[in-house]
Enzyme design. Structure first.
Site, short mmCIF file in Angstrom:
data_model
loop_
_atom_site.label_atom_id
_atom_site.label_comp_id
_atom_site.label_asym_id
_atom_site.label_seq_id
_atom_site.Cartn_x
_atom_site.Cartn_y
_atom_site.Cartn_z
N ASP A 103 -3.14 -4.51 -4.32
CA ASP A 103 -2.00 -3.59 -4.41
C ASP A 103 -0.85 -4.29 -5.16
O ASP A 103 -1.06 -4.88 -6.21
CB ASP A 103 -1.62 -3.14 -3.00
CG ASP A 103 -0.58 -2.05 -2.96
OD1 ASP A 103 -0.82 -0.98 -3.54
OD2 ASP A 103 0.48 -2.27 -2.35
N TYR A 230 8.65 -1.50 -4.84
CA TYR A 230 8.99 -0.18 -5.40
C TYR A 230 10.24 -0.17 -6.26
O TYR A 230 10.30 0.56 -7.26
CB TYR A 230 9.10 0.85 -4.27
CG TYR A 230 7.80 0.94 -3.50
CD1 TYR A 230 6.68 1.52 -4.09
CD2 TYR A 230 7.68 0.40 -2.23
CE1 TYR A 230 5.46 1.56 -3.43
CE2 TYR A 230 6.47 0.44 -1.55
CZ TYR A 230 5.37 1.02 -2.15
OH TYR A 230 4.16 1.05 -1.50
N HIS A 290 -8.02 2.82 -0.21
CA HIS A 290 -7.03 1.87 -0.70
C HIS A 290 -7.10 0.55 0.07
O HIS A 290 -6.74 -0.50 -0.46
CB HIS A 290 -5.65 2.50 -0.56
CG HIS A 290 -4.54 1.74 -1.21
ND1 HIS A 290 -4.46 1.56 -2.58
CD2 HIS A 290 -3.45 1.11 -0.69
CE1 HIS A 290 -3.37 0.86 -2.86
NE2 HIS A 290 -2.75 0.57 -1.75
#
Length: 314
Positions: A103, A230, A290
């Site tokens: 990730d 983010y 995921h």
């Protein structure tokens, strides 16, 4: 997990937590987590590689878990994680490492391989292929309610998460990210509202696992994990040549929602991903989500060990 040893190192002005297992004389494998993960997300892989004759080291990234937060959150970026990774291996007297990342952890892993290729035996990435770094143009192709668009907005996620305790936030994110569809809220919803309170955890993620995550996020909070990844996606790195030439393995869960991001599936299946990683193998895990390394640890561990053994340093 009793075999795992926990230590701290002070580097770059912060104290970082390291989980470790395996002989100090063995080839080193460093694990780099993403969000909402911490060192514990590598629990199955750490034991497997240690049993196979490797030394496994899994840091909590700065701002996560038991590691210190950055001195100034507004200046915190992916480059700090690369600098921390170099400082960790230098402080432990380690010359070369294999890196396993997932990730958001793949970006510092890729940057490390690009900046310090002679220090890297190989790179294994889970879920996110390597491509040249640049602005995240796909965000404009997805709705306002897409979770990254919401979480990049200062204060939005803090208010959303702040209605719940840390354990419930992690629970909801794990449920959302385990699905094959993109997490998108309606105009009248926040991201946490997408998951109902009675929605069960994925079968492979136990209440005990959730308690470990919850306790660590209770300590760290979510401000720095929101900043990286983010709110740092547009960071610039001054990389002249974005091509990784070290041996690489990309492990893909076939049901990973990330492959519904615009352009991602085509990047891999067209073979274009190999333009940016010239010694790349790609392996798919059927039904993998995921969190494929937690969902199907035996399958993932087998792929990891095959790659590590093939490229093992003398």
């Amino acid at each position: 997990m009793d075999q795992v040893v926990h230590n701290f190192v002070e580097v770059n002005g912060v104290k970082l937590h390291l989980a470790e297992i395996g002989s100090k004389s063995s080839p080193v494998v460093v694990f780099v987590h993403g969000f909402p993960e911490i060192w514990y997300s590598w629990r199955h892989q750490m034991i497997a590689v240690a049993n196979a004759g490797y030394r496994a080291i899994a840091p909590d990234c700065r701002g996560y878990g038991l590691s210190d937060p950055p001195p100034e959150t507004e200046k915190f970026g992916f480059s700090d994680l690369v600098d921390d990774l170099l400082a960790i291996v230098d402080s432990l007297g380690i010359d070369k490492i294999s890196i396993i990342a997932k990730d958001a952890g793949t970006r510092p892993a890729y940057l490390f391989a690009l900046r310090y290729p002679t220090r890297v035996t190989g790179v294994i990435s889970i879920g996110i292929p390597h491509a040249p770094f640049g602005p995240a143009t796909f965000l404009k192709e997805l709705p306002e309610g897409f979770y990254i668009n919401r979480w990049r907005e200062p204060g939005r996620a803090e208010a959303d998460f702040g209605r719940l305790d840390a354990k419930t936030v992690v629970r909801n994110v794990y449920i959302l990210f385990s699905r094959s569809e993109l997490p998108i809220a309606s105009e009248s919803q926040e991201i946490m509202d997408i998951v109902g309170p009675s929605t069960p955890l994925p079968s492979w993620f136990t209440e005990e696992d959730l308690s470990v995550y919850g306790a660590l996020y209770e300590k760290s909070g979510f401000l720095n994990p929101l900043k990286v990844p983010y709110r740092s996606m547009d960071e610039e790195y001054n990389i002249v040549d974005p091509v990784i030439k070290n041996p690489m393995l990309l492990i893909v869960g076939e049901q990973d929602y990330f492959f519904k991001f615009p352009g991602v599936d085509d990047l891999v299946k067209s073979g274009m991903v190999k333009y940016f990683a010239t010694d790349l193998e790609v392996e798919y895990v059927a039904e993998g989500s995921h969190f494929v390394q937690e969902q199907f640890p035996d399958k993932v561990n087998s792929l990891i060990l095959s790659f590590l053994d093939k490229h093992r340093s003398p």
